[in-house]
Design a protein around this motif. Structure first.
Motif, PDB file in Angstrom:
ATOM      1  N   ILE A 338     -32.648 -13.316  32.800  1.00  0.00           N
ATOM      2  CA  ILE A 338     -32.180 -13.205  34.178  1.00  0.00           C
ATOM      3  C   ILE A 338     -33.334 -13.393  35.158  1.00  0.00           C
ATOM      4  O   ILE A 338     -33.226 -14.118  36.169  1.00  0.00           O
ATOM      5  CB  ILE A 338     -31.505 -11.837  34.391  1.00  0.00           C
ATOM      6  CG1 ILE A 338     -30.292 -11.715  33.470  1.00  0.00           C
ATOM      7  CG2 ILE A 338     -31.083 -11.658  35.856  1.00  0.00           C
ATOM      8  CD1 ILE A 338     -29.696 -10.344  33.413  1.00  0.00           C
ATOM      9  N   LEU A 339     -34.448 -12.745  34.860  1.00  0.00           N
ATOM     10  CA  LEU A 339     -35.613 -12.855  35.755  1.00  0.00           C
ATOM     11  C   LEU A 339     -36.116 -14.293  35.809  1.00  0.00           C
ATOM     12  O   LEU A 339     -36.530 -14.788  36.871  1.00  0.00           O
ATOM     13  CB  LEU A 339     -36.715 -11.912  35.280  1.00  0.00           C
ATOM     14  CG  LEU A 339     -36.392 -10.402  35.400  1.00  0.00           C
ATOM     15  CD1 LEU A 339     -37.488  -9.584  34.736  1.00  0.00           C
ATOM     16  CD2 LEU A 339     -36.233 -10.012  36.865  1.00  0.00           C
ATOM     17  N   TYR A 340     -36.094 -14.954  34.678  1.00  0.00           N
ATOM     18  CA  TYR A 340     -36.523 -16.359  34.631  1.00  0.00           C
ATOM     19  C   TYR A 340     -35.612 -17.209  35.515  1.00  0.00           C
ATOM     20  O   TYR A 340     -36.077 -18.069  36.276  1.00  0.00           O
ATOM     21  CB  TYR A 340     -36.501 -16.861  33.195  1.00  0.00           C
ATOM     22  CG  TYR A 340     -36.890 -18.306  33.065  1.00  0.00           C
ATOM     23  CD1 TYR A 340     -38.215 -18.706  33.144  1.00  0.00           C
ATOM     24  CD2 TYR A 340     -35.902 -19.292  32.857  1.00  0.00           C
ATOM     25  CE1 TYR A 340     -38.566 -20.049  33.031  1.00  0.00           C
ATOM     26  CE2 TYR A 340     -36.240 -20.625  32.744  1.00  0.00           C
ATOM     27  CZ  TYR A 340     -37.587 -21.004  32.837  1.00  0.00           C
ATOM     28  OH  TYR A 340     -37.913 -22.336  32.728  1.00  0.00           O
ATOM     29  N   ALA A 341     -34.294 -16.957  35.437  1.00  0.00           N
ATOM     30  CA  ALA A 341     -33.352 -17.721  36.262  1.00  0.00           C
ATOM     31  C   ALA A 341     -33.571 -17.450  37.747  1.00  0.00           C
ATOM     32  O   ALA A 341     -33.474 -18.360  38.577  1.00  0.00           O
ATOM     33  CB  ALA A 341     -31.928 -17.362  35.870  1.00  0.00           C
ATOM     34  N   LEU A 342     -33.903 -16.228  38.106  1.00  0.00           N
ATOM     35  CA  LEU A 342     -34.165 -15.891  39.511  1.00  0.00           C
ATOM     36  C   LEU A 342     -35.413 -16.599  40.032  1.00  0.00           C
ATOM     37  O   LEU A 342     -35.452 -17.079  41.178  1.00  0.00           O
ATOM     38  CB  LEU A 342     -34.326 -14.365  39.657  1.00  0.00           C
ATOM     39  CG  LEU A 342     -33.045 -13.528  39.522  1.00  0.00           C
ATOM     40  CD1 LEU A 342     -33.389 -12.048  39.417  1.00  0.00           C
ATOM     41  CD2 LEU A 342     -32.109 -13.771  40.699  1.00  0.00           C
ATOM     42  N   VAL A 343     -36.426 -16.691  39.181  1.00  0.00           N
ATOM     43  CA  VAL A 343     -37.658 -17.377  39.579  1.00  0.00           C
ATOM     44  C   VAL A 343     -37.409 -18.863  39.716  1.00  0.00           C
ATOM     45  O   VAL A 343     -37.858 -19.515  40.685  1.00  0.00           O
ATOM     46  CB  VAL A 343     -38.785 -17.093  38.565  1.00  0.00           C
ATOM     47  CG1 VAL A 343     -39.992 -17.973  38.864  1.00  0.00           C
ATOM     48  CG2 VAL A 343     -39.161 -15.625  38.579  1.00  0.00           C
ATOM     49  N   ASP A 362     -21.781  -9.137  29.667  1.00  0.00           N
ATOM     50  CA  ASP A 362     -22.180 -10.422  30.258  1.00  0.00           C
ATOM     51  C   ASP A 362     -22.441 -10.319  31.758  1.00  0.00           C
ATOM     52  O   ASP A 362     -22.447 -11.344  32.461  1.00  0.00           O
ATOM     53  CB  ASP A 362     -21.086 -11.476  30.002  1.00  0.00           C
ATOM     54  CG  ASP A 362     -20.971 -11.841  28.528  1.00  0.00           C
ATOM     55  OD1 ASP A 362     -22.012 -11.869  27.844  1.00  0.00           O
ATOM     56  OD2 ASP A 362     -19.825 -12.074  28.075  1.00  0.00           O
ATOM     57  N   PHE A 363     -22.684  -9.114  32.257  1.00  0.00           N
ATOM     58  CA  PHE A 363     -22.895  -8.919  33.693  1.00  0.00           C
ATOM     59  C   PHE A 363     -24.258  -8.277  33.964  1.00  0.00           C
ATOM     60  O   PHE A 363     -24.771  -7.499  33.150  1.00  0.00           O
ATOM     61  CB  PHE A 363     -21.798  -8.027  34.286  1.00  0.00           C
ATOM     62  CG  PHE A 363     -20.410  -8.576  34.159  1.00  0.00           C
ATOM     63  CD1 PHE A 363     -19.896  -9.426  35.129  1.00  0.00           C
ATOM     64  CD2 PHE A 363     -19.605  -8.254  33.068  1.00  0.00           C
ATOM     65  CE1 PHE A 363     -18.609  -9.931  35.024  1.00  0.00           C
ATOM     66  CE2 PHE A 363     -18.328  -8.752  32.960  1.00  0.00           C
ATOM     67  CZ  PHE A 363     -17.816  -9.597  33.943  1.00  0.00           C
ATOM     68  N   CYS A 364     -24.812  -8.604  35.129  1.00  0.00           N
ATOM     69  CA  CYS A 364     -26.063  -7.982  35.565  1.00  0.00           C
ATOM     70  C   CYS A 364     -26.049  -7.907  37.098  1.00  0.00           C
ATOM     71  O   CYS A 364     -25.537  -8.814  37.775  1.00  0.00           O
ATOM     72  CB  CYS A 364     -27.266  -8.789  35.080  1.00  0.00           C
ATOM     73  SG  CYS A 364     -28.847  -7.980  35.436  1.00  0.00           S
ATOM     74  N   TYR A 365     -26.584  -6.817  37.608  1.00  0.00           N
ATOM     75  CA  TYR A 365     -26.624  -6.607  39.064  1.00  0.00           C
ATOM     76  C   TYR A 365     -28.073  -6.411  39.473  1.00  0.00           C
ATOM     77  O   TYR A 365     -28.807  -5.627  38.858  1.00  0.00           O
ATOM     78  CB  TYR A 365     -25.786  -5.393  39.449  1.00  0.00           C
ATOM     79  CG  TYR A 365     -25.662  -5.153  40.931  1.00  0.00           C
ATOM     80  CD1 TYR A 365     -24.945  -6.028  41.741  1.00  0.00           C
ATOM     81  CD2 TYR A 365     -26.254  -4.034  41.530  1.00  0.00           C
ATOM     82  CE1 TYR A 365     -24.815  -5.807  43.104  1.00  0.00           C
ATOM     83  CE2 TYR A 365     -26.129  -3.797  42.888  1.00  0.00           C
ATOM     84  CZ  TYR A 365     -25.399  -4.696  43.666  1.00  0.00           C
ATOM     85  OH  TYR A 365     -25.269  -4.473  45.017  1.00  0.00           O
ATOM     86  N   ARG A 381     -22.728 -21.743  30.407  1.00  0.00           N
ATOM     87  CA  ARG A 381     -23.940 -22.510  30.704  1.00  0.00           C
ATOM     88  C   ARG A 381     -25.152 -21.619  30.973  1.00  0.00           C
ATOM     89  O   ARG A 381     -26.141 -22.066  31.545  1.00  0.00           O
ATOM     90  CB  ARG A 381     -23.695 -23.412  31.920  1.00  0.00           C
ATOM     91  CG  ARG A 381     -22.609 -24.463  31.698  1.00  0.00           C
ATOM     92  CD  ARG A 381     -22.399 -25.296  32.944  1.00  0.00           C
ATOM     93  NE  ARG A 381     -21.929 -24.450  34.059  1.00  0.00           N
ATOM     94  CZ  ARG A 381     -21.768 -24.909  35.293  1.00  0.00           C
ATOM     95  NH1 ARG A 381     -22.060 -26.188  35.571  1.00  0.00           N
ATOM     96  NH2 ARG A 381     -21.335 -24.108  36.234  1.00  0.00           N
ATOM     97  N   GLY A 382     -25.028 -20.344  30.534  1.00  0.00           N
ATOM     98  CA  GLY A 382     -26.133 -19.418  30.790  1.00  0.00           C
ATOM     99  C   GLY A 382     -25.844 -18.556  32.010  1.00  0.00           C
ATOM    100  O   GLY A 382     -24.707 -18.464  32.490  1.00  0.00           O
ATOM    101  N   TRP A 383     -26.888 -17.925  32.549  1.00  0.00           N
ATOM    102  CA  TRP A 383     -26.707 -16.989  33.645  1.00  0.00           C
ATOM    103  C   TRP A 383     -26.432 -17.709  34.975  1.00  0.00           C
ATOM    104  O   TRP A 383     -27.225 -18.521  35.431  1.00  0.00           O
ATOM    105  CB  TRP A 383     -27.942 -16.113  33.798  1.00  0.00           C
ATOM    106  CG  TRP A 383     -28.072 -15.074  32.703  1.00  0.00           C
ATOM    107  CD1 TRP A 383     -28.876 -15.131  31.612  1.00  0.00           C
ATOM    108  CD2 TRP A 383     -27.348 -13.827  32.626  1.00  0.00           C
ATOM    109  NE1 TRP A 383     -28.712 -14.021  30.841  1.00  0.00           N
ATOM    110  CE2 TRP A 383     -27.783 -13.186  31.432  1.00  0.00           C
ATOM    111  CE3 TRP A 383     -26.397 -13.204  33.428  1.00  0.00           C
ATOM    112  CZ2 TRP A 383     -27.294 -11.957  31.032  1.00  0.00           C
ATOM    113  CZ3 TRP A 383     -25.903 -11.979  33.026  1.00  0.00           C
ATOM    114  CH2 TRP A 383     -26.352 -11.361  31.844  1.00  0.00           C
ATOM    115  N   ASP A 384     -25.261 -17.404  35.549  1.00  0.00           N
ATOM    116  CA  ASP A 384     -24.919 -17.877  36.897  1.00  0.00           C
ATOM    117  C   ASP A 384     -25.218 -16.737  37.873  1.00  0.00           C
ATOM    118  O   ASP A 384     -24.824 -15.589  37.639  1.00  0.00           O
ATOM    119  CB  ASP A 384     -23.444 -18.251  36.994  1.00  0.00           C
ATOM    120  CG  ASP A 384     -23.109 -19.488  36.192  1.00  0.00           C
ATOM    121  OD1 ASP A 384     -23.975 -20.378  36.109  1.00  0.00           O
ATOM    122  OD2 ASP A 384     -21.986 -19.556  35.647  1.00  0.00           O
TER     123      ASP A 384
END
Length: 413
Positions: A338-343, A362-365, A381-384
């Motif tokens: 998740i952190l990688y996707a945010l960066v 499958d959820f993250c806040y 397709r991974g983290w949206d």
């Protein structure tokens, strides 16, 4: 003179027999035996011959004065109670007792055999199937094969009550070892203003209509409107402060939700030191003071049933649609993806920009230091990652995917 007197007496005797139609008793007429308690004068076979010198003067009857018993004065502490109508209790009501006991036995069998298969609970005192949203009736028992068809429309209430509550009423006989929730069958007494109440194991008894209404009132789950308390309000802060004292930690919390009505509140939280140590409490308000009445609901696989067993007047609408127990094994501890996707999406420069992050399944806040909020979903397709304006928008998104989505990951502010 004597001769004239005897003649007059003879005429009077003969006249009496002629007028009354009676005949003198002869020696051959049988005489009934005399009992010891016969107060009539003795009768002998020998005729009574009046003496020649004196006239026969019949004795005057003495009035019989019955003995007067001493009045019975009941002691002050033991007043005389009105007699019980034995005919109504033992005879007139017996067919009704037979029916209500048969229904109680069938209902108890249904409850015992299906308790672990479905969500059988007490709702406003009645036996209720939470999985179907319907009360259990005689028609239900007939359709399920637990009761004879003649009872399909029989007017009988099937209740699920705490035996200790019912034992408080006079006239109800329940077994000493009957404890906790038990099935009761109740019908209206057709002969009086009362109800016939019994269980499958006990004799039961008659309960007045007024007491019956009071009993069911204690099981009402309506304690005002249900709503979510917003952080920062006075009531909200009082509840959290009490929980802090209850736990004895006085640490800082990540509050996930506080939901209440006018009697109960449900709180979901974790400590800030361990975001995955999510706990769930129920508090009750008495005399304007909140106190914990149930904890460790996160360990209950069927929290609605567990709560109802202890607090049958608790409104189940206060509980969330998710079950914490179901998500305990899916709590995220590695947020690298998740952190990688945010960066990559240039939403953060590093993890230092993140104020709060929690996930399950499958959820993250995510909440950033600047209070910008993101809801993340792990799709095909991974983290949206989608930015949301507030907790309501984040909740709506998760519930659009699943009504029982783990919305406890959302920080309540």
């Amino acid at each position: 003179m004597k001769k004239i007197l005897y003649a007059l007496i003879a005429v009077m005797v003969i006249s009496s027999f002629t007028v009354t139609g009676c005949t003198p008793v002869s020696d051959d007429t049988p005489i009934p035996p005399i009992t010891e308690n016969n107060d009539d004068p003795d009768i002998t076979d020998d005729p009574v011959t009046p003496p020649e010198d004196e006239p026969v003067i019949p004795p005057e009857d003495e009035p019989v004065i019955p003995p007067v018993d001493d009045p019975v004065i009941p002691p002050e502490d033991n007043p005389v109670k009105p007699p019980v109508n034995v005919s109504q209790t033992d005879k007139e009501l017996e067919p009704y007792w037979s029916s209500v006991r048969e229904i109680a036995l069938s209902a108890q069998n249904y409850y015992t055999e299906n308790f672990n298969k479905t969500r059988l609970v007490s709702k406003n005192g009645k036996l209720h199937d939470a999985s179907t949203g319907e009360d259990v009736t005689t028609s239900t028992l007939v359709e399920k094969g637990y009761l004879a068809s003649k009872y399909k429309t029989y007017d009988c209430s099937i209740l699920l009550l705490k035996t200790e509550d019912v034992k408080q009423y006079r006239g109800i006989s329940l077994a000493n070892d009957e404890e906790g929730l038990s099935v009761f069958a109740v019908i209206k007494n057709p002969k009086a203003n009362s109800h016939l109440l019994t269980t499958a194991r006990s004799k039961g008894g008659l309960i007045s209509t007024a007491d019956y209404i009071n009993l069911l009132t204690d099981y009402s789950q309506n304690h005002g409107s249900v709503g979510r308390l917003m952080s920062g309000t006075e009531e909200y802060n009082r509840i959290i402060n009490f929980l802090s004292m209850y736990e004895g930690k006085f640490g800082k919390y990540y509050i996930r939700s506080v939901t209440k009505d006018n009697k109960y509140a449900v709180v979901v939280l974790s400590s800030q030191s361990d975001v995955n140590n999510v706990r769930q409490y129920i508090l009750r308000k008495e005399n304007n003071v909140w106190e914990v009445v149930m904890d460790k609901l996160e360990n209950e696989s069927r929290p609605n049933v567990a709560v109802n067993k202890k607090l049958p007047d608790f409104n189940p609408d206060l509980l969330p649609d998710y079950t914490l127990y179901d998500y305990k094994k899916t709590l995220l501890s590695d947020y690298t993806g998740i952190l990688y996707a945010l960066v990559v999406d240039k939403l953060i420069d590093s993890i230092a920009d993140v104020k709060y992050i929690a996930g399950a399944d499958d959820f993250c806040y995510v909440v950033l230091n600047n209070e910008v909020k993101y809801i993340c979903y792990n799709g095909s397709r991974g983290w949206d990652i989608d930015q949301v304006a507030d907790i309501d928008e984040a909740t709506d998104f998760m519930r659009s995917v699943s009504l029982s989505a783990p919305t406890f990951i959302i920080l309540d502010r």
